[in-house]
Write a protein that holds these residues in place. Structure first.
Motif, short mmCIF file in Angstrom:
data_model
loop_
_atom_site.label_atom_id
_atom_site.label_comp_id
_atom_site.label_asym_id
_atom_site.label_seq_id
_atom_site.Cartn_x
_atom_site.Cartn_y
_atom_site.Cartn_z
N TYR A 120 0.82 -1.21 0.00
CA TYR A 120 0.00 0.00 0.00
C TYR A 120 0.85 1.26 0.00
N HIS A 121 0.94 1.87 -1.17
CA HIS A 121 1.65 3.16 -1.28
C HIS A 121 0.64 4.20 -1.78
N TRP A 122 -0.51 4.25 -1.05
CA TRP A 122 -1.46 5.36 -1.05
C TRP A 122 -2.59 5.31 -2.08
N ASP A 123 -2.55 4.35 -3.01
CA ASP A 123 -3.58 4.37 -4.07
C ASP A 123 -4.75 3.46 -3.69
N PHE A 164 2.73 -1.23 4.48
CA PHE A 164 2.32 0.16 4.24
C PHE A 164 3.53 1.04 4.04
N ASN A 165 3.34 2.05 3.21
CA ASN A 165 4.34 3.11 3.10
C ASN A 165 3.86 4.35 3.86
N GLU A 166 4.63 4.75 4.87
CA GLU A 166 4.45 6.03 5.54
C GLU A 166 3.02 6.24 6.06
N THR A 167 2.63 5.47 7.05
CA THR A 167 1.27 5.57 7.59
C THR A 167 0.98 6.97 8.10
N TYR A 323 14.96 21.51 -2.80
CA TYR A 323 13.92 22.22 -3.55
C TYR A 323 12.53 21.97 -2.96
N MET A 324 12.45 21.07 -2.00
CA MET A 324 11.19 20.90 -1.25
C MET A 324 11.16 21.79 -0.03
N ASP A 325 12.24 22.57 0.14
CA ASP A 325 12.44 23.44 1.31
C ASP A 325 12.65 22.58 2.57
N TRP A 326 13.17 21.38 2.39
CA TRP A 326 13.50 20.51 3.53
C TRP A 326 14.96 20.72 3.92
N ASN A 327 15.23 20.71 5.24
CA ASN A 327 16.61 20.84 5.71
C ASN A 327 17.45 19.64 5.26
N THR A 352 14.27 2.55 3.47
CA THR A 352 13.49 2.21 2.28
C THR A 352 13.26 3.40 1.36
N GLU A 353 13.61 4.59 1.88
CA GLU A 353 13.66 5.80 1.03
C GLU A 353 14.60 6.83 1.64
N ASN A 354 15.41 7.42 0.81
CA ASN A 354 16.20 8.60 1.18
C ASN A 354 16.62 9.23 -0.15
N ALA A 399 17.50 4.21 -2.59
CA ALA A 399 17.47 5.64 -2.96
C ALA A 399 16.09 6.00 -3.52
N TRP A 400 15.55 7.14 -3.02
CA TRP A 400 14.33 7.66 -3.64
C TRP A 400 14.75 8.79 -4.56
N SER A 401 14.55 8.67 -5.89
CA SER A 401 13.86 7.57 -6.50
C SER A 401 14.64 7.15 -7.75
N PHE A 406 5.76 11.43 -10.48
CA PHE A 406 4.65 12.26 -9.99
C PHE A 406 4.83 12.47 -8.50
N GLU A 407 5.22 13.68 -8.10
CA GLU A 407 5.50 13.96 -6.69
C GLU A 407 4.25 14.47 -5.98
N TRP A 408 3.20 13.66 -6.05
CA TRP A 408 1.95 13.92 -5.33
C TRP A 408 1.42 15.33 -5.54
N ALA A 409 1.18 16.11 -4.49
CA ALA A 409 0.57 17.44 -4.65
C ALA A 409 1.48 18.40 -5.40
#
Ligand SMILES: OC[C@H]1NNC[C@@H](O)[C@@H]1O
Length: 448
Positions: A120-123, A164-167, A323-327, A352-354, A399-401, A406-409
Motif C-alpha cells: 500500500y503506497h497510497w492508491d 504500508f508506506n508512511e502511515t 527544492y522541497m524546502d526541507w533541511n 526504504t527511502e532517502n 534511494a528515492w527515486s 509524480f510527486e503527489w501534490a
C-alpha cells in the motif's frame, strides 16, 4: 579522504511507487484510486498534474529494469496498485492486473534483482473510499483479502514485503493536514485512519505467517529527527511532541503494542482519542522481520503557545535546503536510527527511502549535473556507514527515486530521480547522481 567500506551483503536499491510511475490509469481493467479522484479535482495538485501517464512504466518497465541492472542494485522497491488487482477494492480479482506485476517480477528476477514490494503506497481503490475508506474498519478486511491474493500469487518470487508506506502520510498528511488524497482536515479522522492502517498492517502480517509465505515482512514509517532549540524544558517537550507525531505515534504501537501516553494525553486536549478495539494492539505489534525507515530531513523547534498542533514552532538555524524546502540534515539520520535501535531493539532496519529534490537541468547532450543531489547522497551514505559501525542493524538502503516521477501534490515540478524523466518524450536520462551511486555499489563504498 579515506575509503569507507560497506558490508558485502549490504542491500543497495532504489524505490518507486505505482501511482507515481505507472500511468496506464485505465488500462487492463484498473479501477480508479483516490489519487485519480484527487488529481482530477482541479486545484489539488500543482498545475493540475495527474498520474494518468506519469513515467508510463506500465509499458516501459523493461527500460526501467535495464537501468536498474546497469546501476548494479541488488533490489528494487516498487508498489503494487491495489486498484489493478481489485478494481472495486474487493470482489473479482483482475487477472490482467496481476499479469502486469508477474511481468515486472519475472523481468527483475531474470536481471538478478530482488523485488521488494510495498502493498500500500497510497492508491486506495476509490470504491472503498466511497464507503468511508480507512475510517471504515471494513477496509482492514479488504486490505488483508488483497494482501492474501498477492502473497499467494508471488510466493517464492517476492521475498521482501512491506505492508504500508508512511502511515503518517496516509493518516495525518491526508486526513488532518489535507494536502494528500482524499484531502480531509479532521484530527479524529486522521487518528482513526492511522489506527486502522496499523491494524491492517498487523492483520496482514498474521495472514502472511498463517499462509507460510516465504521471505520477510515489515512496514515502512517516515521518521523525522526534531530537536529542541534550547535546553528549556518547554522547548524539549514541544520538540518531543513534534517528533513523536511522525515517530513514536507509529513506532510504539508497532514494537510495544501501546500508544505513547504523553501523546494520547495531548490529543485528548484536542478532543481526539484512539478507537482501540480488543485485539487491535496485539495485531499491530505482531513481530516483524524488518522495519523500513524513510528519512529525508529533520530540524529544531521551540515552544510557542497555540503554534500548530503541538505548540511548537520550527527554528531556522541555517541548514542548506532542498527544492522541497526541507533541511539537509544528514546527522539526523544517524540520530533517528540510533534512537530507534535503542528504543525498539535489534529488528533489522532498511532505509526504504532517502533522497533529495533539486531543480535539474537537462543539457544538450542529455546529461544532468546534479552535484547537490550527489552531495546529499554522499552525506547520508557516510551516516549509514557510521550507523553500521556503531552496531545499528542497518541492512540496506533504497534511494528515492529511480526516476523523476509524480510527486503527489507537487506534480511533476519536483524531481527526486537519479534518472531524469523527459515527460514530453518519456525518455529516461541517468543523472550524475546515478553514476555516483553506481560507483558506490561497484566499490562497496566511497571516499569520504
Ligand atoms: O516526497 C518524496 C517521497 N517521500 N516518501 C513517499 C514518496 O511517495 C514520495 O515521493
Amino acid at each position: 579522504m579515506a575509503k569507507i567500506d560497506f558490508p558485502k551483503d549490504f542491500v543497495w536499491g532504489t524505490a518507486t511507487a505505482s501511482y507515481q510511475i505507472e500511468g496506464a490509469y485505465q488500462e487492463d481493467g484498473r479501477g480508479l484510486s483516490i489519487w485519480d479522484t484527487f488529481s482530477h479535482t482541479s486545484g489539488k495538485v500543482f498545475n493540475d498534474d495527474n498520474g494518468d501517464v506519469a513515467c508510463d512504466s506500465y509499458h516501459r518497465y523493461e527500460e526501467d529494469i535495464a537501468l536498474l541492472k546497469k546501476l548494479g542494485v541488488k533490489a528494487y522497491r516498487f508498489s503494487i496498485a491495489w486498484p489493478r488487482i481489485f478494481p472495486q477494492g474487493t470482489g473479482e480479482v483482475n487477472e490482467k492486473g496481476l499479469d502486469y506485476y508477474r511481468r515486472v517480477v519475472d523481468a527483475l528476477i531474470a536481471a538478478g534483482i530482488e523485488p521488494c514490494v510495498t502493498l500500500y503506497h497510497w492508491d486506495l481503490p476509490q470504491a472503498l473510499q466511497d464507503k468511508g475508506g480507512w475510517d471504515n474498519r471494513d477496509t482492514i478486511d479488504a486490505f488483508v483479502n488483497y494482501a492474501e491474493v498477492v502473497f499467494k500469487a508471488f510466493d517464492g518470487k517476492i521475498k521482501q514485503w512491506i505492508t504500508f508506506n508512511e502511515t503518517w502520510c496516509v493518516s495525518f498528511l491526508s486526513n488532518y493536514i489535507g494536502a494528500h488524497a482524499p484531502g480531509n482536515t479532521d484530527l479524529q479522522l486522521a487518528i482513526n485512519v492511522a489506527h486502522h492502517c496499523m491494524v491492517a498492517h498487523g492483520e496482514a502480517v498474521k495472514k502472511f505467517r498463517a499462509l507460510g509465505i516465504q521471505g520477510e515482512i515489515g512496514t515502512t514509517h517516515n521518521l523525522y529527527w526534531f530537536e529542541p532549540y534550547t535546553t528549556k524544558p518547554e522547548d524539549a517537550e514541544a520538540a518531543r511532541r513534534n517528533r513523536a507525531y511522525n515517530n513514536e505515534w507509529f513506532m510504539e504501537p508497532t514494537f510495544k503494542g501501546t500508544y505513547p501516553q504523553f501523546m494520547v494525553d495531548w490529543f485528548k486536549t484536542k478532543g481526539a482519542s484512539v478507537p482501540i478495539l480488543p485485539g487491535d494492539m496485539e495485531a499491530i505489534s505482531q513481530k516483524i522481520d524488518f522495519i523500513g525507515v524513510n528519512f529525508y530531513s529533520g530540524g529544531f523547534g521551540r515552544y510557542k503557545k497555540d503554534e500548530g498542533l503541538f505548540d511548537c514552532e520550527e527554528v531556522q538555524i541555517g541548514f542548506d535546503k532542498t527544492y522541497m524546502d526541507w533541511n539537509v540534515y544528514a546527522d539526523g539520520l544517524y540520530k533517528v536510527l540510533s534512537w530507534a535501535h535503542e528504543e525498539y531493539g535489534d529488528t533489522p532496519i532498511y532505509i526504504t527511502e532517502n533522497g533529495a529534490c533539486y531543480e535539474d537541468v537537462l543539457t544538450e547532450d542529455n546529461r544532468v549535473h546534479d552535484e547537490l543531489r550527489k552531495e546529499y547522497f554522499k552525506k547520508h551514505f557516510i551516516q549509514c556507514h557510521r550507523l553500521i559501525e556503531s552496531g545499528v542493524p542497518l541492512k540496506g538502503y533504497f534511494a528515492w527515486s529511480l526516476l523523476d516521477n509524480f510527486e503527489w501534490a507537487e506534480g511533476y515540478r519536483k524531481r527526486f530521480g537519479i534518472v531524469y524523466t523527459n515527460y514530453e518524450t518519456l525518455e529516461r536520462h541517468p543523472k550524475d547522481s546515478y553514476y555516483f551511486i553506481q560507483d558506490v555499489i561497484k566499490n562497496d563504498g566511497l571516499e569520504a
